[in-house]
Design an enzyme around this catalytic site. Structure first.
Site, PDB file in Angstrom:
ATOM      1  N   LYS A  13     -12.773  -1.189   8.526  1.00  0.00           N
ATOM      2  CA  LYS A  13     -11.967  -2.174   9.252  1.00  0.00           C
ATOM      3  C   LYS A  13     -12.195  -2.079  10.761  1.00  0.00           C
ATOM      4  O   LYS A  13     -12.617  -3.047  11.387  1.00  0.00           O
ATOM      5  CB  LYS A  13     -10.498  -1.997   8.899  1.00  0.00           C
ATOM      6  CG  LYS A  13     -10.221  -2.193   7.406  1.00  0.00           C
ATOM      7  CD  LYS A  13      -8.770  -2.044   7.059  1.00  0.00           C
ATOM      8  CE  LYS A  13      -8.546  -2.088   5.546  1.00  0.00           C
ATOM      9  NZ  LYS A  13      -8.828  -3.406   4.947  1.00  0.00           N
TER      10      LYS A  13
ATOM     11  N   TRP B 214       0.816  -1.212   0.000  1.00  0.00           N
ATOM     12  CA  TRP B 214       0.000   0.000   0.000  1.00  0.00           C
ATOM     13  C   TRP B 214       0.846   1.256   0.000  1.00  0.00           C
ATOM     14  O   TRP B 214       0.493   2.255  -0.643  1.00  0.00           O
ATOM     15  CB  TRP B 214      -0.967  -0.011   1.181  1.00  0.00           C
ATOM     16  CG  TRP B 214      -2.035  -1.045   1.005  1.00  0.00           C
ATOM     17  CD1 TRP B 214      -2.226  -2.182   1.729  1.00  0.00           C
ATOM     18  CD2 TRP B 214      -3.029  -1.065  -0.031  1.00  0.00           C
ATOM     19  NE1 TRP B 214      -3.286  -2.905   1.217  1.00  0.00           N
ATOM     20  CE2 TRP B 214      -3.799  -2.237   0.152  1.00  0.00           C
ATOM     21  CE3 TRP B 214      -3.353  -0.201  -1.076  1.00  0.00           C
ATOM     22  CZ2 TRP B 214      -4.865  -2.565  -0.693  1.00  0.00           C
ATOM     23  CZ3 TRP B 214      -4.414  -0.528  -1.915  1.00  0.00           C
ATOM     24  CH2 TRP B 214      -5.153  -1.699  -1.718  1.00  0.00           C
TER      25      TRP B 214
ATOM     26  N   ASP C 231      -1.489   7.027   6.295  1.00  0.00           N
ATOM     27  CA  ASP C 231      -2.628   6.169   6.001  1.00  0.00           C
ATOM     28  C   ASP C 231      -2.742   5.181   7.153  1.00  0.00           C
ATOM     29  O   ASP C 231      -1.978   4.239   7.268  1.00  0.00           O
ATOM     30  CB  ASP C 231      -2.400   5.436   4.671  1.00  0.00           C
ATOM     31  CG  ASP C 231      -3.490   4.413   4.364  1.00  0.00           C
ATOM     32  OD1 ASP C 231      -4.417   4.262   5.185  1.00  0.00           O
ATOM     33  OD2 ASP C 231      -3.384   3.748   3.314  1.00  0.00           O
TER      34      ASP C 231
END
Length: 358
Positions: free
Chosen positions: A196, A107, A172
């Site tokens: 999440k 990511w 992030d």
């Protein structure tokens, strides 16, 4: 979590993730009848006082959980976190700025790819070890306007500590947000998708230092952090239902004991599964212990030919969502905030039983 005669059902998927049963019940009831008027929340106007109460509660609970200073703004925006790999660069930095990005895995590499289209960038460290996290000295950030990193890599299960840098940090935090306390002051911006640890898909929360939000970005108002802050995130119709579910989750986290309790549970869950892996000759985890994620426990089987049977038998036992990412393969148990410790215990019991019979 269970009904008589059937196994308990635990969802280890990386997101959308398991939600607490009481949150699901309240969210379901709101679809049928949302007080005080009795219509569905799906019909609720974002301009109504009823929705205003949801938004105010959500922000108040988030501010309390993070102990946010007044100079930080909270934005509840529609969409996913990935779009902010581009938007943070455009909203915070100027075309002449040099920005840094930490490469810690999949990511972070996506964030690097997007930032490279817009600014001069520096990738840190020079030669990252995918099995460890980068140790960044303060000097690594010299001359940078901002330093971006991903705090938790879901594909590999690698946890990245906050770099020690003189410049403001951008992070992030999608897969570990609200799973433990952290100091917001080194950050210009933290952003996280809700699906999440604190809600369902459709919402991204940003926590930004007000003085870092540029007014003149050339972006459409809906993409401007400053414009969204001015309008209370109501420049366009927001995802009301996703916002409501996140409000329910934020209140649930506070009622459970806050981020300290979330961290205690996360440590307990992760330790149970890692201890099982480390004591096994069938399972293996590639991340060094000090860099292991508490949110995503990734592991492989010594005999990959057993993976299909592992997944099929796990589902039969009520343990779902354990297949690893298509890029990495293997298995992945995501242990987010709503996963009870009994979910980790059930997984460990299954893993040990499977190994005995293999």
């Amino acid at each position: 979590m269970s009904t008589e005669g059937t196994p308990a059902r635990y969802n280890y998927a990386p997101g959308p993730a398991q939600l607490p049963p009481e949150v699901v019940a309240k969210a379901a009831e709101a679809v049928r009848s949302f007080p005080p008027h009795g219509r569905s929340i799906l019909e609720l106007s974002h301009r109504s006082t009823d929705f205003g109460a949801i938004a105010e509660q959500a922000e108040a609970d988030l501010r309390a959980l993070l102990a946010l200073p007044d100079d930080y703004v909270v934005l509840f925006l529609n969409g996913g976190a990935r779009v902010h790999y581009t938007l943070w660069v455009q909203n915070l930095s100027t075309p002449g700025d040099r920005i840094g990005l930490v490469d810690s895995g999949f990511w972070s590499q996506q964030a690097i790819k997007e930032a490279r289209k817009l600014r001069e960038i520096r990738v840190l460290p020079d030669s990252p070890d995918p099995a460890d996290y980068p140790d960044l000295a303060p000097a690594d950030a010299d001359g940078l306007a901002f330093l971006h990193y991903v705090s938790n890599e879901t594909l590999t299960g690698l946890a990245m500590p906050a770099p020690q840098a003189a410049c403001p940090l951008v992070c992030d935090r999608t897969s570990d947000f609200l799973s433990r306390p952290f100091d917001i002051r080194p950050y210009a911006l933290c952003y996280a998708g809700s699906q999440k640890n604190f809600g369902t898909a459709g919402l991204t929360v940003l926590v930004a230092r007000r003085d870092c939000l540029r007014e003149e970005t050339g972006l459409a108002p809906g993409l401007s952090y400053a414009a969204q802050a001015r309008t209370g995130c109501l420049y366009h119709t927001p995802p009301i239902y996703a916002w409501h579910v996140s409000a329910l989750m934020l209140r649930w986290i506070r009622e459970q004991g806050g981020l300290e309790e979330m961290e205690r549970r996360a440590r307990t869950r992760a330790s149970l599964v890692y201890d099982c892996i480390d004591a096994s000759s069938l399972y293996a985890n590639a991340i060094v212990p000090r860099a292991r994620s508490r949110m995503n426990v990734c592991f492989t089987l010594a005999d990959s030919g057993l993976e299909a049977a592992f997944l099929q038998q796990a589902e039969t036992a009520g343990l779902i969502g354990l297949r690893g990412h298509k890029v990495t393969g293997g298995m992945r148990a995501s242990l987010y905030n709503a996963m009870p410790v009994t979910g980790a215990e059930a997984l460990v019991e299954f893993m040990r039983d499977f190994e005995r019979k293999a």
